[in-house]
Design a protein around this motif. Structure first.
Motif, PDB file in Angstrom:
ATOM      1  N   ALA A 130       0.802  -1.235   0.000  1.00  0.00           N
ATOM      2  CA  ALA A 130       0.000   0.000   0.000  1.00  0.00           C
ATOM      3  C   ALA A 130       0.834   1.284   0.000  1.00  0.00           C
ATOM      4  CB  ALA A 130      -0.926   0.010   1.214  1.00  0.00           C
ATOM      5  N   GLY A 131       2.126   1.201   0.360  1.00  0.00           N
ATOM      6  CA  GLY A 131       2.902   2.430   0.530  1.00  0.00           C
ATOM      7  C   GLY A 131       3.001   3.260  -0.737  1.00  0.00           C
ATOM      8  N   LEU A 132       3.301   2.593  -1.839  1.00  0.00           N
ATOM      9  CA  LEU A 132       3.448   3.324  -3.107  1.00  0.00           C
ATOM     10  C   LEU A 132       2.110   3.946  -3.495  1.00  0.00           C
ATOM     11  CD1 LEU A 132       5.421   4.025  -5.392  1.00  0.00           C
ATOM     12  CD2 LEU A 132       4.705   1.931  -6.558  1.00  0.00           C
ATOM     13  N   GLN A 133       1.052   3.196  -3.281  1.00  0.00           N
ATOM     14  CA  GLN A 133      -0.289   3.708  -3.602  1.00  0.00           C
ATOM     15  C   GLN A 133      -0.613   4.952  -2.770  1.00  0.00           C
ATOM     16  OE1 GLN A 133      -3.822   1.768  -2.017  1.00  0.00           O
ATOM     17  NE2 GLN A 133      -4.386   1.249  -4.113  1.00  0.00           N
ATOM     18  N   ARG A 134      -0.277   4.903  -1.477  1.00  0.00           N
ATOM     19  CA  ARG A 134      -0.533   6.067  -0.616  1.00  0.00           C
ATOM     20  C   ARG A 134       0.218   7.290  -1.124  1.00  0.00           C
ATOM     21  NH1 ARG A 134      -0.618   2.473   3.970  1.00  0.00           N
ATOM     22  NH2 ARG A 134       1.639   2.594   4.212  1.00  0.00           N
ATOM     23  N   ALA A 135       1.488   7.066  -1.499  1.00  0.00           N
ATOM     24  CA  ALA A 135       2.315   8.197  -1.955  1.00  0.00           C
ATOM     25  C   ALA A 135       1.741   8.801  -3.237  1.00  0.00           C
ATOM     26  CB  ALA A 135       3.758   7.738  -2.169  1.00  0.00           C
ATOM     27  N   ILE A 136       1.238   7.942  -4.131  1.00  0.00           N
ATOM     28  CA  ILE A 136       0.657   8.436  -5.392  1.00  0.00           C
ATOM     29  C   ILE A 136      -0.682   9.131  -5.118  1.00  0.00           C
ATOM     30  CG2 ILE A 136      -0.339   7.756  -7.614  1.00  0.00           C
ATOM     31  CD1 ILE A 136       1.694   5.386  -7.619  1.00  0.00           C
ATOM     32  N   ASN A 137      -1.545   8.449  -4.366  1.00  0.00           N
ATOM     33  CA  ASN A 137      -2.889   9.000  -4.147  1.00  0.00           C
ATOM     34  C   ASN A 137      -2.858  10.328  -3.388  1.00  0.00           C
ATOM     35  OD1 ASN A 137      -3.804   6.741  -5.428  1.00  0.00           O
ATOM     36  ND2 ASN A 137      -4.823   5.834  -3.677  1.00  0.00           N
ATOM     37  N   SER A 138      -1.872  10.486  -2.519  1.00  0.00           N
ATOM     38  CA  SER A 138      -1.804  11.726  -1.746  1.00  0.00           C
ATOM     39  C   SER A 138      -1.177  12.853  -2.564  1.00  0.00           C
ATOM     40  CB  SER A 138      -0.974  11.516  -0.476  1.00  0.00           C
ATOM     41  OG  SER A 138       0.390  11.346  -0.833  1.00  0.00           O
ATOM     42  N   GLY A 139      -0.618  12.518  -3.727  1.00  0.00           N
ATOM     43  CA  GLY A 139       0.014  13.529  -4.565  1.00  0.00           C
ATOM     44  C   GLY A 139       1.473  13.796  -4.181  1.00  0.00           C
ATOM     45  N   MET A 140       2.020  13.009  -3.258  1.00  0.00           N
ATOM     46  CA  MET A 140       3.416  13.201  -2.862  1.00  0.00           C
ATOM     47  C   MET A 140       4.357  12.904  -4.024  1.00  0.00           C
ATOM     48  SD  MET A 140       5.573  11.180   0.053  1.00  0.00           S
ATOM     49  CE  MET A 140       4.179  11.036   1.148  1.00  0.00           C
ATOM     50  N   ILE A 141       4.011  11.874  -4.797  1.00  0.00           N
ATOM     51  CA  ILE A 141       4.776  11.568  -6.011  1.00  0.00           C
ATOM     52  C   ILE A 141       3.780  11.437  -7.163  1.00  0.00           C
ATOM     53  CG2 ILE A 141       6.586  10.347  -4.738  1.00  0.00           C
ATOM     54  CD1 ILE A 141       5.394   7.720  -5.783  1.00  0.00           C
ATOM     55  N   SER A 142       4.273  11.557  -8.396  1.00  0.00           N
ATOM     56  CA  SER A 142       3.336  11.394  -9.508  1.00  0.00           C
ATOM     57  C   SER A 142       3.393   9.958  -9.988  1.00  0.00           C
ATOM     58  CB  SER A 142       3.655  12.383 -10.629  1.00  0.00           C
ATOM     59  OG  SER A 142       4.829  12.009 -11.287  1.00  0.00           O
ATOM     60  N   GLY A 143       2.235   9.443 -10.353  1.00  0.00           N
ATOM     61  CA  GLY A 143       2.163   8.064 -10.826  1.00  0.00           C
ATOM     62  C   GLY A 143       0.749   7.716 -11.195  1.00  0.00           C
ATOM     63  N   PRO A 144       0.584   6.519 -11.769  1.00  0.00           N
ATOM     64  CA  PRO A 144      -0.752   6.082 -12.182  1.00  0.00           C
ATOM     65  C   PRO A 144      -1.586   5.623 -10.984  1.00  0.00           C
ATOM     66  CG  PRO A 144       0.868   4.364 -12.590  1.00  0.00           C
ATOM     67  CD  PRO A 144       1.630   5.523 -12.043  1.00  0.00           C
ATOM     68  N   ARG A 145      -2.873   5.415 -11.195  1.00  0.00           N
ATOM     69  CA  ARG A 145      -3.669   4.683 -10.200  1.00  0.00           C
ATOM     70  C   ARG A 145      -3.000   3.331 -10.020  1.00  0.00           C
ATOM     71  NH1 ARG A 145      -8.657   7.360 -10.042  1.00  0.00           N
ATOM     72  NH2 ARG A 145      -9.019   8.611 -11.896  1.00  0.00           N
ATOM     73  N   TYR A 146      -3.033   2.805  -8.797  1.00  0.00           N
ATOM     74  CA  TYR A 146      -2.192   1.661  -8.504  1.00  0.00           C
ATOM     75  C   TYR A 146      -2.983   0.565  -7.795  1.00  0.00           C
ATOM     76  CZ  TYR A 146       2.099  -0.695  -6.858  1.00  0.00           C
ATOM     77  OH  TYR A 146       3.114  -1.590  -6.620  1.00  0.00           O
ATOM     78  N   TYR A 147      -2.996  -0.617  -8.414  1.00  0.00           N
ATOM     79  CA  TYR A 147      -3.676  -1.798  -7.851  1.00  0.00           C
ATOM     80  C   TYR A 147      -2.615  -2.823  -7.431  1.00  0.00           C
ATOM     81  CZ  TYR A 147      -8.205  -0.233  -9.730  1.00  0.00           C
ATOM     82  OH  TYR A 147      -9.367   0.460  -9.986  1.00  0.00           O
ATOM     83  N   PRO A 148      -2.157  -2.778  -6.184  1.00  0.00           N
ATOM     84  CA  PRO A 148      -1.116  -3.722  -5.769  1.00  0.00           C
ATOM     85  C   PRO A 148      -1.670  -5.101  -5.422  1.00  0.00           C
ATOM     86  CG  PRO A 148      -1.584  -2.156  -3.991  1.00  0.00           C
ATOM     87  CD  PRO A 148      -2.523  -1.820  -5.126  1.00  0.00           C
ATOM     88  N   SER A 149      -0.824  -6.121  -5.608  1.00  0.00           N
ATOM     89  CA  SER A 149      -1.178  -7.491  -5.196  1.00  0.00           C
ATOM     90  C   SER A 149      -0.461  -7.883  -3.919  1.00  0.00           C
ATOM     91  CB  SER A 149      -0.798  -8.496  -6.285  1.00  0.00           C
ATOM     92  OG  SER A 149      -1.410  -8.195  -7.504  1.00  0.00           O
ATOM     93  N   ALA A 150       0.353  -6.957  -3.360  1.00  0.00           N
ATOM     94  CA  ALA A 150       1.220  -7.253  -2.215  1.00  0.00           C
ATOM     95  C   ALA A 150       2.145  -8.426  -2.570  1.00  0.00           C
ATOM     96  CB  ALA A 150       0.397  -7.473  -0.955  1.00  0.00           C
ATOM     97  N   ALA A 151       2.382  -9.356  -1.630  1.00  0.00           N
ATOM     98  CA  ALA A 151       3.372 -10.415  -1.898  1.00  0.00           C
ATOM     99  C   ALA A 151       2.809 -11.463  -2.854  1.00  0.00           C
ATOM    100  CB  ALA A 151       3.772 -11.079  -0.593  1.00  0.00           C
ATOM    101  N   PHE A 152       3.635 -11.876  -3.839  1.00  0.00           N
ATOM    102  CA  PHE A 152       3.270 -13.053  -4.636  1.00  0.00           C
ATOM    103  C   PHE A 152       3.113 -14.203  -3.656  1.00  0.00           C
ATOM    104  CE2 PHE A 152       7.077 -11.204  -6.695  1.00  0.00           C
ATOM    105  CZ  PHE A 152       6.658 -10.920  -7.978  1.00  0.00           C
ATOM    106  N   ILE A 153       2.154 -15.057  -3.902  1.00  0.00           N
ATOM    107  CA  ILE A 153       1.993 -16.244  -3.060  1.00  0.00           C
ATOM    108  C   ILE A 153       2.476 -17.458  -3.843  1.00  0.00           C
ATOM    109  CG2 ILE A 153       0.367 -17.689  -1.799  1.00  0.00           C
ATOM    110  CD1 ILE A 153      -1.499 -15.202  -1.666  1.00  0.00           C
ATOM    111  N   GLY A 154       3.548 -18.083  -3.368  1.00  0.00           N
ATOM    112  CA  GLY A 154       4.071 -19.264  -4.046  1.00  0.00           C
ATOM    113  C   GLY A 154       4.454 -20.322  -3.031  1.00  0.00           C
ATOM    114  N   GLY A 155       4.783 -21.515  -3.522  1.00  0.00           N
ATOM    115  CA  GLY A 155       5.206 -22.580  -2.612  1.00  0.00           C
ATOM    116  C   GLY A 155       6.718 -22.614  -2.479  1.00  0.00           C
ATOM    117  N   ARG A 156       7.216 -23.444  -1.600  1.00  0.00           N
ATOM    118  CA  ARG A 156       8.653 -23.635  -1.443  1.00  0.00           C
ATOM    119  C   ARG A 156       9.256 -24.027  -2.795  1.00  0.00           C
ATOM    120  NH1 ARG A 156      13.070 -22.476   1.662  1.00  0.00           N
ATOM    121  NH2 ARG A 156      14.591 -24.152   1.628  1.00  0.00           N
ATOM    122  N   GLY A 157      10.274 -23.303  -3.239  1.00  0.00           N
ATOM    123  CA  GLY A 157      10.922 -23.629  -4.505  1.00  0.00           C
ATOM    124  C   GLY A 157      10.147 -23.157  -5.726  1.00  0.00           C
TER     125      GLY A 157
END
Ligand code: ZN
Length: 452
Positions: A130-157
């Protein structure tokens, strides 16, 4: 005592509460869907929404007026598969030589670059919270609307395992401490990390089902998640009213994902007409990085210099050779997908080449629809609670849609180079900060670029 929101925010004066308006006169509209452009149109933006679209002139007293002089007005573009926080040159380097500052600065620059290229929305396919999204949405940095997935979910290996070779089972990696990639084996672990991802700001989940080409421990042919594990991720996503995207290469992996309720197939290289039918039945989408189909892939240093990866890439290209024919004869709802992990400049080049390939392998209209309205439909699958931008449609020029707008010198339906598309990839010249053909970029009603 009653405390209203307005009191908390500092009540706006009557003057301030009048909504800002921008009026585009005399534009030719590409609405994100139609094969036909609509000439001689006028578009009124009020605050951050498209309020009126009309052939007859719109009177708006205090609006800022922009004379389009017949230029093309189209939706801001949508990237459906990026990794703004991940940086090259390799997975081991990311794990062992990178701190949160490197990722944050890289993510900031990537966000800026995407908006400058005319992308007003980016779905992050793993690594961003969410951090990058907060920075963009608040106007602190410029960027696109942002839909994060957070951590990829994978198995061992699996394809989300960034840990060092000797890392014992259960030891946390740098990538997992930063919630950028996480190992989860079995239903219970998947339930826990899926919930944690939403806690960290994900708007949808990303599951690594197949293996990959440049990762160390996983054959791409693998269908590496049990149906129990995929279903666990889907269950949690549905509790939140949103969906799961799955990194799936093999036919069997795609079918398993769709049967479990996955709504967005990522890569989907072994796509065929039967899968297309199943996708339609399930209301699912696919996004594919078309750069995977060009022979030059085998020359990328990360592939060429690692014998195991080179072998994987060769077998993969052979197995994937029917994709384009199948997608042409049985077109699915397909979103734009660049999937770059590298420097900002190399990703900029990759975006432009991916745009080119979309037009070259299919046609310009199909390319533009993938980059606009289909991306908007995918964004909307995050539902009422988890969609960070729930007030209007994305990827279309319609009344009531968000005012994410590009003004183009030229007709992108005839020539994609006006929005940046380039026939070369690695050996392309350094791209300009923003394509010259995109003369105006508006995101959320705010003009970010204007060279008129
Ligand atoms: Zn990816």
């Amino acid at each position: 005592m009653i405390t209203s929101v307005a009191m908390l925010a500092g009540a706006a004066t009557a003057e301030e509460s009048k909504l800002a308006q921008v009026l585009f006169n005399n534009v030719t509209i590409f609405d994100g869907k139609s094969r036909k452009l609509s000439p001689n149109m006028n578009v009124l933006v009020e605050a951050n929404m498209i309020k009126t679209i009309s052939k007859s002139s719109i009177s708006a007293g205090e609006a800022t007026v922009i004379d389009g002089e017949g230029r093309t007005l189209m939706p801001g573009m949508i990237e459906n598969h990026a990794h703004l926080m991940l940086m090259g040159p390799s997975l081991p380097a990311m794990e062992s030589m990178t701190t949160w500052e490197d990722f944050a600065i890289h993510g900031t620059k990537m966000a800026e670059m995407y908006l400058n290229q005319g992308f007003t929305t980016v779905r992050d396919a793993g690594g961003g919270n969410a951090g990058l999204q907060r920075a963009i949405n608040s106007g602190m940095i410029s960027g696109p609307r942002y839909y994060p997935s957070a951590a990829f979910i994978g198995g061992r290996g699996g394809h989300a395992d960034f840990a060092n070779y000797t890392a014992p089972i259960g030891e946390s990696s740098n990538m997992s401490r930063l919630n950028m990639a996480v190992e989860a084996d079995g239903r219970d672990e998947v339930l826990k990390v899926a919930r944690n991802n939403f806690r960290m700001g994900a708007s949808q989940l990303k599951v690594m089902q197949s293996g990959g080409v440049v990762s160390a421990f996983d054959p791409w042919q693998m269908d590496g998640r049990t149906s129990d594990e995929i279903s666990a991720a889907v269950e949690v996503a549905e509790q939140y009213g949103t969906y799961v995207m799955a990194h799936s290469y093999k036919r069997e992996a795609m079918v398993a994902a769709l049967e479990a309720g996955v709504k967005s197939l990522e890569h989907g290289f072994m796509y065929d007409c039967k899968i297309g039918k199943l996708m339609e039945k399930k209301g699912a989408y696919i996004t594919t990085n078309l750069t995977a189909f060009i022979p030059g892939l085998l020359d990328i240093p990360a592939v060429k210099n690692v014998p195991a990866s080179f072998r994987k890439a060769k077998t993969a290209q052979l197995a994937f050779e029917d994709y384009l024919d199948n997608m042409r004869s049985c077109p699915a709802k397909r979103g734009f997908h660049t999937d770059c992990v590298g420097s900002v400049e190399s990703c900029n080049k990759q975006i432009h080449h991916e745009q080119f390939l979309n037009g070259d392998f299919f046609d310009n209209h199909t390319a533009l629809v993938a980059m606009t309205s289909v991306g908007g439909e995918i964004a909307a699958m995050t539902g009422d609670f988890m969609n960070p931008y729930p007030d209007g449609k994305l990827g279309v020029i319609e009344e009531g849609a968000y005012a994410d707008i590009l003004l183009i010198d030229g007709n992108p339906l005839e020539d994609l180079s006006v929005i940046g598309a380039h026939p070369k990839w690695f050996d392309a010249p350094t791209p300009p900060d923003s394509p010259v053909g995109i003369v105006l970029i508006m995101k959320d009603g705010v003009i970010h670029k204007n060279t008129l």
